[in-house]
Scaffold this motif. Structure first.
Motif, mmCIF file in Angstrom:
data_model
loop_
_atom_site.group_PDB
_atom_site.id
_atom_site.type_symbol
_atom_site.label_atom_id
_atom_site.label_comp_id
_atom_site.label_asym_id
_atom_site.label_seq_id
_atom_site.Cartn_x
_atom_site.Cartn_y
_atom_site.Cartn_z
ATOM 1 N N ALA A 67 4.869 0.176 -5.124
ATOM 2 C CA ALA A 67 3.889 0.790 -4.669
ATOM 3 C C ALA A 67 3.324 2.086 -5.678
ATOM 4 C CB ALA A 67 3.858 1.321 -3.264
ATOM 5 N N ILE A 68 2.079 2.609 -5.451
ATOM 6 C CA ILE A 68 1.820 3.682 -5.906
ATOM 7 C C ILE A 68 2.520 4.933 -5.385
ATOM 8 C CG2 ILE A 68 -0.126 5.356 -6.506
ATOM 9 C CD1 ILE A 68 -2.075 3.216 -6.663
ATOM 10 N N ASP A 69 2.927 5.763 -6.330
ATOM 11 C CA ASP A 69 3.782 6.985 -5.775
ATOM 12 C C ASP A 69 2.945 8.121 -5.606
ATOM 13 O OD1 ASP A 69 5.480 9.225 -5.218
ATOM 14 O OD2 ASP A 69 6.777 8.903 -7.035
ATOM 15 N N SER A 77 0.900 -1.187 0.012
ATOM 16 C CA SER A 77 -0.078 -0.008 -0.008
ATOM 17 C C SER A 77 0.851 1.159 -0.079
ATOM 18 C CB SER A 77 -1.089 0.074 1.219
ATOM 19 O OG SER A 77 -0.130 -0.319 2.422
ATOM 20 N N ASP A 78 2.036 1.190 0.789
ATOM 21 C CA ASP A 78 3.202 2.192 0.623
ATOM 22 C C ASP A 78 4.160 1.726 1.048
ATOM 23 O OD1 ASP A 78 3.682 2.822 3.606
ATOM 24 O OD2 ASP A 78 1.734 2.512 3.477
ATOM 25 N N LEU A 79 5.453 2.233 0.381
ATOM 26 C CA LEU A 79 6.631 1.800 0.565
ATOM 27 C C LEU A 79 7.102 1.721 2.142
ATOM 28 C CD1 LEU A 79 8.999 3.189 -2.311
ATOM 29 C CD2 LEU A 79 7.813 1.069 -2.169
ATOM 30 N N GLU A 80 6.803 2.603 2.893
ATOM 31 C CA GLU A 80 7.243 2.436 4.337
ATOM 32 C C GLU A 80 6.596 1.331 5.039
ATOM 33 O OE1 GLU A 80 6.125 5.065 8.446
ATOM 34 O OE2 GLU A 80 7.026 6.225 6.583
ATOM 35 N N THR A 81 5.393 0.877 4.642
ATOM 36 C CA THR A 81 4.883 -0.092 5.154
ATOM 37 C C THR A 81 5.381 -1.590 4.562
ATOM 38 O OG1 THR A 81 2.473 0.863 5.666
ATOM 39 C CG2 THR A 81 2.610 -1.498 5.499
ATOM 40 N N GLY A 82 5.765 -1.487 3.409
ATOM 41 C CA GLY A 82 6.313 -2.647 2.744
ATOM 42 C C GLY A 82 7.624 -2.719 3.553
ATOM 43 N N VAL A 83 8.618 -1.925 3.533
ATOM 44 C CA VAL A 83 9.887 -2.210 4.001
ATOM 45 C C VAL A 83 9.831 -2.705 5.469
ATOM 46 C CG1 VAL A 83 11.793 -0.850 4.735
ATOM 47 C CG2 VAL A 83 11.059 -0.262 2.434
ATOM 48 N N ALA A 84 8.767 -2.345 6.358
ATOM 49 C CA ALA A 84 8.716 -2.696 7.604
ATOM 50 C C ALA A 84 8.345 -4.249 7.493
ATOM 51 C CB ALA A 84 7.594 -1.724 8.517
ATOM 52 N N TYR A 85 7.393 -4.512 6.874
ATOM 53 C CA TYR A 85 7.074 -5.735 6.775
ATOM 54 C C TYR A 85 8.254 -6.846 6.346
ATOM 55 C CZ TYR A 85 4.282 -9.926 4.851
ATOM 56 O OH TYR A 85 3.734 -11.142 4.787
ATOM 57 N N LEU A 86 8.830 -6.327 5.306
ATOM 58 C CA LEU A 86 10.174 -7.236 4.917
ATOM 59 C C LEU A 86 11.287 -7.316 5.841
ATOM 60 C CD1 LEU A 86 10.035 -6.176 1.282
ATOM 61 C CD2 LEU A 86 9.209 -8.423 2.086
ATOM 62 N N GLN A 87 11.297 -6.256 6.633
ATOM 63 C CA GLN A 87 12.299 -6.378 7.664
ATOM 64 C C GLN A 87 11.937 -7.479 8.667
ATOM 65 O OE1 GLN A 87 15.094 -3.937 8.388
ATOM 66 N NE2 GLN A 87 15.702 -5.672 9.767
ATOM 67 N N ASP A 88 10.864 -7.355 8.849
ATOM 68 C CA ASP A 88 10.281 -8.485 10.015
ATOM 69 C C ASP A 88 10.332 -9.794 9.449
ATOM 70 O OD1 ASP A 88 8.700 -9.274 12.467
ATOM 71 O OD2 ASP A 88 7.242 -10.104 10.953
ATOM 72 N N LYS A 89 9.991 -10.094 8.022
ATOM 73 C CA LYS A 89 10.031 -11.410 7.435
ATOM 74 C C LYS A 89 11.458 -11.835 6.940
ATOM 75 C CE LYS A 89 5.518 -12.310 7.173
ATOM 76 N NZ LYS A 89 4.849 -13.559 7.734
ATOM 77 N N LEU A 90 12.135 -10.893 6.423
ATOM 78 C CA LEU A 90 13.383 -11.490 5.840
ATOM 79 C C LEU A 90 14.660 -10.753 6.620
ATOM 80 C CD1 LEU A 90 12.673 -10.286 2.179
ATOM 81 C CD2 LEU A 90 12.280 -12.598 3.325
ATOM 82 N N GLY A 91 14.412 -10.106 7.752
ATOM 83 C CA GLY A 91 15.610 -9.620 8.421
ATOM 84 C C GLY A 91 16.583 -8.601 7.836
ATOM 85 N N VAL A 92 15.853 -7.984 6.755
ATOM 86 C CA VAL A 92 16.723 -6.736 5.893
ATOM 87 C C VAL A 92 15.846 -5.717 5.717
ATOM 88 C CG1 VAL A 92 18.148 -8.543 4.810
ATOM 89 C CG2 VAL A 92 16.101 -7.741 3.648
ATOM 90 N N HIS A 93 16.516 -4.496 5.456
ATOM 91 C CA HIS A 93 16.056 -3.319 5.180
ATOM 92 C C HIS A 93 16.062 -2.984 3.642
ATOM 93 C CE1 HIS A 93 14.524 0.870 6.256
ATOM 94 N NE2 HIS A 93 15.016 1.164 5.062
ATOM 95 N N VAL A 94 15.242 -3.114 2.833
ATOM 96 C CA VAL A 94 15.322 -2.888 1.453
ATOM 97 C C VAL A 94 15.319 -1.630 1.039
ATOM 98 C CG1 VAL A 94 14.248 -3.585 -0.676
ATOM 99 C CG2 VAL A 94 13.798 -5.148 1.258
ATOM 100 N N PRO A 95 16.524 -1.200 0.314
ATOM 101 C CA PRO A 95 16.983 0.160 0.212
ATOM 102 C C PRO A 95 15.867 0.734 -1.009
ATOM 103 C CG PRO A 95 18.868 -1.352 -0.051
ATOM 104 C CD PRO A 95 17.633 -2.209 -0.171
ATOM 105 N N LYS A 96 15.983 2.113 -1.024
ATOM 106 C CA LYS A 96 14.989 2.809 -1.926
ATOM 107 C C LYS A 96 15.505 2.395 -3.551
ATOM 108 C CE LYS A 96 13.175 6.506 0.706
ATOM 109 N NZ LYS A 96 12.900 7.936 0.797
#
Length: 211
Positions: free
Chosen positions: A58-60, A13-32
């Motif tokens: 995500a939609i910009d 839905s937005d990149l901030e939410t997606g990055v936080a979700y992946l941090q929890d799942k994968l243990g990494v912070h996906v860069p912009k």
């Protein structure tokens, strides 16, 4: 003709939410990553092994209306509802050396070929005009890059690796036949079940399935 997995997309839905979700799942912070002006979307990216990459898209919210349907069903109300719940697997993209032949041989309409550019790199990508996905994302989009190093070589390597693209469908033989015609049967695992797409990954957090 050579076909290999180029990248795979997780929508949010937005990149901030997606990055936080992946941090929890994968243990990494996906860069912009960057912005797609023609589609009014933006992304975060990282290497995924074997000259492929992971895309969080995500939609910009700062971009104007693109004047057309965005890719990967991002404008679709059902997709937006699903993404409001959590990030979801949307599609996978195959790198081909002969996009025109793929389109000519395809058993389904892959959409129009849209030309994109960023910096000194250009690429051609199949994009259905209505923003849909062939077989709801079970069949890949196809991309053909201009000559040069694959874009993943300039992305961060956070030790996340794609292990397999997993497709499920009530009639798996039908999907397998389509993949065979497209010369990509070797790039995905197909099994029987409710129609769905998932990516099996190895990551710092271990084995993870993103669907």
């Amino acid at each position: 003709m050579q076909n290999k997995i180029d990248h795979f997309a997780i929508g949010c839905s937005d990149l901030e939410t997606g990055v936080a979700y992946l941090q929890d799942k994968l243990g990494v912070h996906v860069p912009k990553g960057g912005k797609h002006a023609a589609m009014s979307t933006h992304n975060c990216v990282m290497q995924a092994g074997n000259e492929s990459f992971f895309e969080l898209i995500a939609i910009d919210p700062d971009a104007p209306d693109p004047g057309r349907a965005r890719w990967f069903t991002l404008d679709d109300a059902a997709t937006q509802k699903r993404l409001s719940e959590r990030p979801r697997a949307l599609t996978w993209v195959v790198n081909t050396t002969d996009l025109d032949r793929i389109i000519a041989d395809s058993p389904v309409d892959l959409g129009e070929v849209v030309d994109f550019a960023r910096g000194d790199r250009t690429w051609r990508l199949t994009v259905p005009r209505d923003g849909s996905l062939p077989e709801n994302g079970l069949l890949p989009a196809f991309i053909e890059w201009s000559p040069g190093p694959h874009p993943s070589t300039g992305q961060q390597d956070l030790e996340v690796r794609l292990q397999s693209v997993k497709l499920t469908h009530p009639d798996p033989s039908r999907i397998e036949a389509m993949l065979t015609t497209l010369n990509v049967r070797h790039l995905a695992e197909v099994s029987q079940g409710e129609a769905g797409l998932a990516f099996a990954l190895n990551s710092p957090s271990g084995s993870v399935l993103l669907d």
